[in-house]
Structures are given as C-alpha cells and as structure tokens.
Write an enzyme that holds these catalytic residues in place. Structure first.
Site, short mmCIF file in Angstrom:
data_model
loop_
_atom_site.label_atom_id
_atom_site.label_comp_id
_atom_site.label_asym_id
_atom_site.label_seq_id
_atom_site.Cartn_x
_atom_site.Cartn_y
_atom_site.Cartn_z
CE LYS A 54 3.46 46.83 -64.15
NZ LYS A 54 3.21 47.31 -65.50
CD GLN A 101 0.07 48.26 -67.03
OE1 GLN A 101 1.03 48.60 -66.34
NE2 GLN A 101 -0.03 47.04 -67.53
CG ASP A 124 7.23 49.68 -69.21
OD1 ASP A 124 7.40 48.59 -68.63
OD2 ASP A 124 6.14 50.26 -69.26
N1 GUN Z 1 1.15 45.64 -70.40
C1 GUN Z 1 1.52 44.35 -70.42
N2 GUN Z 1 2.83 44.23 -70.10
C2 GUN Z 1 3.29 45.48 -69.87
C3 GUN Z 1 4.55 45.99 -69.47
O1 GUN Z 1 5.55 45.27 -69.30
N3 GUN Z 1 4.62 47.34 -69.33
C4 GUN Z 1 3.55 48.15 -69.54
N4 GUN Z 1 3.72 49.46 -69.39
N5 GUN Z 1 2.36 47.70 -69.90
C5 GUN Z 1 2.24 46.36 -70.05
#
Ligand code: GUN
Length: 291
Positions: A54, A101, A124
């Site tokens: 990211k 996350q 998200d």
């Molecule tokens: N962990 C696995 N997929 C995701 C996601 O799309 N967003 C976040 N914040 N954590 C994750």
C-alpha cells in the site's frame, strides 16, 4: 479451450497511471497531496507485506502515506484515541484517509476501533455509515476488494445485467459488499446474486448456475472444475499460504479449462485492492475538500 486471464496486475497499473494525473491535479489545486494514515498493529507477517504494498503504491501515485506501527499490547482505548487525533480535521495538514490494517490482536475490540474512523476518512469503507450507504444504493466509500472485483469485471466486458452471480463468502470486507455492488442498479450491477457461506449445503447446485462466480472464503482450492458452468467468469479473492506458496480458493489449473475468464493468484484481485485503496484515498480527499 482455456479461459481468458483476468490480469489484475496490469489493470491496477493502468488505474495507477490514471490516478497519478488525478492526484497531480488535486495537489496543484489544494497545494498539498492527499494524505493517508495506515495503522499497523503487531508483527503479523502478511499484514506487514500488505502495508508495504500500500505504501509503495501511494508513493507511485503521489499520495503522502504514513505508517504508524504499534505493539501487539496496544489497547482498544489507545487505538481509538490515536484514530481521533489522526482524524482531527483542524490539524494544519489533516489526513484525508485512515486505514487500520486487519486483523487486530484478539484482545482489541475491532468493531469499536473501526467505528472510530470518521466515515469520510474511512478509505476501507468498513464504517457502518459507508456500509449503510452502499446498502441503500448511494455509495460513498466502498470496500476496496469488492470495488476491485467489480472493476475487473467491467474492464473485461463481462456482462452483469440479468446474469447470475454467486459469491462464496459472507465477510463484511468482501462477500457482503460485493453482493451489494453486483445487485445494485446500473453499470457493473443488475445481477441476480446468491451469497453462499460456510453453512450453505451443496455449493455445486448454486455454483453450476453461476455466470459469474466469486470465491472469497479462504479455503485453498475449494472451487474445482466440476463446480463451474462452462464459459463462466471465475474470480478468486482467496489468498492462502500453502507450503510457503500463495494459492487462491480456486483450483486454477483445472478451472481454467472450463471457465470463460479466470483471475490468477497472485496477480489477480490483490493488486486491484491496492489500486482501489489509492482511488478511495483520492475520493476521501475530495469529499473533505469539496473539490
Ligand atoms: N486485511 C485483509 N484485507 C484487508 C483490507 O481490505 N483492509 C484492511 N484494513 N485490512 C485487511
């Protein structure tokens, strides 16, 4: 005949190029870049590698991203206080997007933490306000993986209107929002959607009817060729580590001989999730600045 490969990596790269220009225009107008805060708790190896991907994408498109790393012992209250301070829009250079996350350690109240993210900074799309707006057909910020899957379908020209879409997996992150998107009115929607989950008996009875089949359950190789209608689009959201290899929820080798389209793992949905996060961050910056 072998299926067309849905190359998410290539599509994500094209989306990033378009975003670079949009971010440049935004930054020129506002005299600052869009800003993203990523909160990373503990030492889960997969989470660290996702956050790295990211951050690299943010750098490529011109988004100013900061990673805030916290120890596993952090409390729910401490996380909420941090999110409140990061979300403070009166700061001189405010954050436009905040991402926590997942997964968080078991002692943390994940729902309370996600609820603390201001909805317009919720890149998200996990906040109940954003989930509700998607449910009502007036999306604001949509979960990145679900949005990425819909973009892959649209980009490949796979018809959705009036088609049968079967989603395996009812998570708040992927399955439920994707079912909503595919059932919503308009482009990339208007499908007849079935949502299957761990208590659904006889998956094949449903999957064999699917024109679009999406697997998002985290069970390696769950979808086999005998479960797929010839010519169907099969999209694999699974990312499972088996013997240190990354594999999806779809048995790629056998299913590619039956399907019309298939997404690989890796190189399919994963890069699209990251590209959609960049798109959502720009969208969040626009929502807040009003441009
Ligand atoms: N962990 C696995 N997929 C995701 C996601 O799309 N967003 C976040 N914040 N954590 C994750």
């Amino acid at each position: 005949m072998s299926a067309c490969i849905l190359d998410g990596k290539a599509l994500a790269a094209r989306i990033e190029v378009a975003l670079q220009e949009e971010v440049r225009l935004f930054s020129n107008t506002l005299m600052r870049s869009p800003r993203l805060a990523v909160i990373l708790v503990g030492a889960v190896a997969a989470s660290h590698s996702y956050v790295k991907a990211k951050s690299s994408a943010a750098k490529r498109v011109g988004i100013d991203s900061r990673v805030i790393e916290l120890p596993t012992e952090v409390t729910t209250a401490e996380l909420i206080r941090l999110i409140e301070s990061l979300g403070d829009s009166t700061q001189q250079i405010p954050f436009d997007g905040i991402l926590v996350q997942l997964p968080l350690p078991a002692h943390v109240d994940t729902r309370a933490v996600l609820d603390a993210v201001p909805p317009k900074k919720d890149v998200d799309g996990f906040h109940p306000e954003n989930a509700g707006l998607l449910f009502q057909g007036r999306p604001q910020l949509v979960p990145c993986t679900a949005l990425g899957v819909q973009k892959m379908i649209l980009d490949a020209g796979i018809p959705t209107a009036g088609r049968r879409a079967v989603v395996i997996g009812r998570s708040d992150i992927v399955g439920k929002p994707l079912a909503m998107l595919l059932a919503s009115r308009g482009l990339g929607g208007d499908s007849t959607v079935t949502l299957l989950h761990s208590r659904s008996p006889n998956l094949s009875a449903f999957t064999l009817q699917a024109d679009i089949l999406i697997a998002a359950v985290g069970v390696p190789g769950l979808v086999t060729a005998d479960m797929v209608q010839p010519g169907a689009a099969v999209i694999d959201v699974g990312i499972n580590r088996v013997d240190s290899q990354l594999v999806g929820d779809v048995d790629f080798i056998s299913v590619r001989e039956v399907a019309g389209w298939i997404s690989p793992v890796p190189g399919g949905v994963g890069p699209m999730t990251v590209a959609m996060l960049m798109s959502n961050t720009l969208q969040a910056a626009r929502l807040q600045s009003g441009i």
